[in-house]
Structure formats: structure tokens, C-alpha cells
Design a protein around this motif. Sequence first.
Motif, PDB file in Angstrom:
ATOM      1  N   ILE A 117       5.160  -9.254   0.410  1.00  0.00           N
ATOM      2  CA  ILE A 117       4.537  -9.490  -0.898  1.00  0.00           C
ATOM      3  C   ILE A 117       3.224  -8.710  -0.981  1.00  0.00           C
ATOM      4  O   ILE A 117       2.567  -8.497   0.044  1.00  0.00           O
ATOM      5  N   ALA A 118       2.878  -8.268  -2.181  1.00  0.00           N
ATOM      6  CA  ALA A 118       1.583  -7.647  -2.424  1.00  0.00           C
ATOM      7  C   ALA A 118       0.924  -8.423  -3.555  1.00  0.00           C
ATOM      8  O   ALA A 118       1.361  -8.321  -4.700  1.00  0.00           O
ATOM      9  N   THR A 122       0.827  -1.211   0.000  1.00  0.00           N
ATOM     10  CA  THR A 122       0.000   0.000   0.000  1.00  0.00           C
ATOM     11  C   THR A 122       0.863   1.264   0.000  1.00  0.00           C
ATOM     12  O   THR A 122       0.359   2.364  -0.231  1.00  0.00           O
TER      13      THR A 122
HETATM   14  C1  LIG Z   1      -6.509   1.071  -4.918  1.00  0.00           C
HETATM   15  C2  LIG Z   1      -6.388  -0.430  -5.057  1.00  0.00           C
HETATM   16  N1  LIG Z   1      -5.612  -0.943  -6.026  1.00  0.00           N
HETATM   17  C3  LIG Z   1      -5.515  -2.292  -6.181  1.00  0.00           C
HETATM   18  C4  LIG Z   1      -6.236  -3.129  -5.363  1.00  0.00           C
HETATM   19  C5  LIG Z   1      -6.139  -4.654  -5.555  1.00  0.00           C
HETATM   20  N2  LIG Z   1      -5.402  -5.243  -4.450  1.00  0.00           N
HETATM   21  C6  LIG Z   1      -6.022  -5.757  -3.373  1.00  0.00           C
HETATM   22  S1  LIG Z   1      -4.951  -6.253  -2.205  1.00  0.00           S
HETATM   23  C7  LIG Z   1      -3.623  -5.847  -3.153  1.00  0.00           C
HETATM   24  C8  LIG Z   1      -2.227  -6.065  -2.635  1.00  0.00           C
HETATM   25  C9  LIG Z   1      -2.061  -5.472  -1.292  1.00  0.00           C
HETATM   26  O1  LIG Z   1      -0.754  -5.675  -0.823  1.00  0.00           O
HETATM   27  P1  LIG Z   1      -0.328  -5.184   0.612  1.00  0.00           P
HETATM   28  O2  LIG Z   1      -0.749  -3.788   0.847  1.00  0.00           O
HETATM   29  O3  LIG Z   1       1.104  -5.502   0.747  1.00  0.00           O
HETATM   30  O4  LIG Z   1      -1.202  -6.079   1.580  1.00  0.00           O
HETATM   31  P2  LIG Z   1      -1.265  -7.668   1.691  1.00  0.00           P
HETATM   32  O5  LIG Z   1      -2.279  -8.141   0.676  1.00  0.00           O
HETATM   33  O6  LIG Z   1       0.095  -8.208   1.459  1.00  0.00           O
HETATM   34  O7  LIG Z   1      -1.751  -7.904   3.083  1.00  0.00           O
HETATM   35  C10 LIG Z   1      -4.031  -5.297  -4.354  1.00  0.00           C
HETATM   36  C11 LIG Z   1      -3.110  -4.830  -5.404  1.00  0.00           C
HETATM   37  C12 LIG Z   1      -7.018  -2.541  -4.362  1.00  0.00           C
HETATM   38  N3  LIG Z   1      -7.706  -3.292  -3.509  1.00  0.00           N
HETATM   39  N4  LIG Z   1      -7.072  -1.199  -4.217  1.00  0.00           N
END
Ligand SMILES: Cc1ncc(C[n+]2csc(CCOP(=O)(O)OP(=O)(O)O)c2C)c(N)n1
Length: 304
Positions: free
Chosen positions: A183-184, A154
Motif C-alpha cells: 500500500i502507498a 515510490t
Molecule cells: C514526491 C512525493 N510525492 C508525494 C508524497 C506524499 N507521500 C508521502 S508517503 C507517500 C506514499 C509512499 O508509499 P510507499 O513508497 O509505498 O511507502 P510506504 O508509505 O508504504 O512505506 C506519499 C504519496 C511525497 N512524500 N513525495
Amino acid sequence: MTATAPEQEHAPPLEEPADEDLSLMLAIRAFELKLLELFGQGMLNGTTHTCLGQEYIPVALRPLLRPDDHVFSNHRGHGHYLARFEDPEGLLAEIMGRRGAVCGGVGGSQHIRRDRFLSTGVQGESLPVACGVALHLKRAEPGALACVHIGDGTFGEGGVYEALNLAALWRLPLLVVVENNGIAQTTPTSAAMAGTVAGRAAAFGIAHAFTDEVDLAVIRRRLAPGIAAVRQGRPLVVEFATHRLGPHSKGDDTRPAEVVERAREADWYRRYAAACPDPFARLDAAARTYIDEVARDVAGREPS
Ligand SMILES: Cc1ncc(C[n+]2csc(CCOP(=O)(O)OP(=O)(O)O)c2C)c(N)n1
């Protein structure tokens, strides 16, 4: 009292947790596993992101937060909600769209609002909102804080930096909890983030605390002074180096097997099971039975 286990010689010993804390972590674990099971059986619609591997984080923070604090959660927020309210029935009913749903079944897994708790599936959305709430708290309820959970991915959202800037400038009681699981979705942090979380906090003159512990007592001792300072208007970024045990959502884990195995080795569940086998086995069985019963009850209810 300190509990050690022979197979954890390389890891620091864990302080034996209170039954209440261990039960809560185990209930969150059982809840998340139940969700994946229900998905597999075609009993859930939509999507869900489990917090498997990260359950200890909201449990560690629990006694450091007060009922008048606001908590902002994200797409991986079931543990945040359950640590605040201990309400698996309301959350499962919400996710399944059944009677008793905490938001009438319109929020689902990612969009929950209850009292001073709000989650969003939109990455980065909560930080500017939490800043506004923190400003209100500073003026109207001094001593209370706004706590926001975000993932490392994020930090790709511009709103995060606008919020950090205002939090520093206006000395807001803002606590940013970064659950850095490396990881994302499918992108490793190393492929997306230049520099570090600490460096980004420092760019705004915001304090940063780091922990890679799973020991609740150690985490609480380390974070308590910084969180007390947040209440006096000194924002803080707390970074947990943690592990996502499961897929991003369901069935979308593209990591090499050895990376997943490393996450499993570091899992708080494994470490606590080895460190305090007696309360662990008993409380784990109780948590699983409890969540089984909740699922049977909720699945049998009318639609919300
Ligand atoms: C503005 C936005 N862009 C893309 C997404 C799609 N999306 C959902 S979770 C995610 C990855 C999030 O990664 P991180 O912040 O590291 O959290 P984690 O899932 O690893 O807990 C993405 C790209 C979203 N929910 N909101």
C-alpha cells in the motif's frame, strides 16, 4: 537452535535470534508506539510515519552493511536510523525539537543526516542521489556501497528509473531495498503498479532478490551473496514483502479490518513472541522501560 510454537504450525519455525537483535527490534517497536502515544497527548508537532510491522528489515540488514556504507532512508525511516545508530534519544529529541536533537531539531521525523545516513520525505529523491554517491564510492572507496530504502509506491517516481538505468550502465555498488507493504498511503499497490518489482529490475538487467520471511537468520543467509556482489559493482534490488501494521501516518488507515488483521497475524512481533517466549517477554519489558525513560528525559529538556 530452532524455536517453534504450536499456534504457528502453518508458518516455518523461526531460528532463535541473538538477544541483541531481538532487543533492537523491540526498542524500535517501543519507540514507534511511544511516538503515537506522544502524538495522542499533543506532545509532538508536525507529522510522523511509523515503521510498525517493518522493524525487522533494517535489523536483518545490519550485519550485512558496513560502517563505510551509505544508507539513504525515506519518510518511514525511524527504524533505519535506530538500527544504524541505536540512538533513540537523539531521534526523539529531533522529532520533539529538544536539546540533543541529532539535526538541531530542523529535520524532524523525515529529514535526518548523520555521518553516512541521510533520509528524505520526498519520494524517489534518494535514488539518484545514492547513485551519485555509489559512483563516488566505486572510484574512491571500492568495496563500500550505497543502500537506499524505498516503498513500493515510490516506483511511481520517474527518478527511480533514471537511477536504475545508471546503476546498471555504470555498474554501481547500489543496493535498493524495497519495503513492499502492499500500500502507498491509501492506494493498494495492485491499483497503482503494473507488472512487478522483479520485472522492473529485470528491465534494466538488475538482479532482484525477494523475501517474505521475518526470520533474521534466513533473510541474512539469503541476501548475503547478493549484497557481497553489490560491493563488486553488481547492483541489486531486494524486495521485502512486508506489512504496514499501523496507519500511513496517524489516524489515516482506510484499509478494511480484515486486511489489517492479516497484517497483525504476520507481524514479526507476534511470531517471535510465540517462538521464544522467555527472552521475548524479558527483552520486550526492558525495551519498553528504556523507551519510557528516554521519552521522560527528552520531554523534560529545553527546546533545541
Ligand atoms: C514526491 C512525493 N510525492 C508525494 C508524497 C506524499 N507521500 C508521502 S508517503 C507517500 C506514499 C509512499 O508509499 P510507499 O513508497 O509505498 O511507502 P510506504 O508509505 O508504504 O512505506 C506519499 C504519496 C511525497 N512524500 N513525495
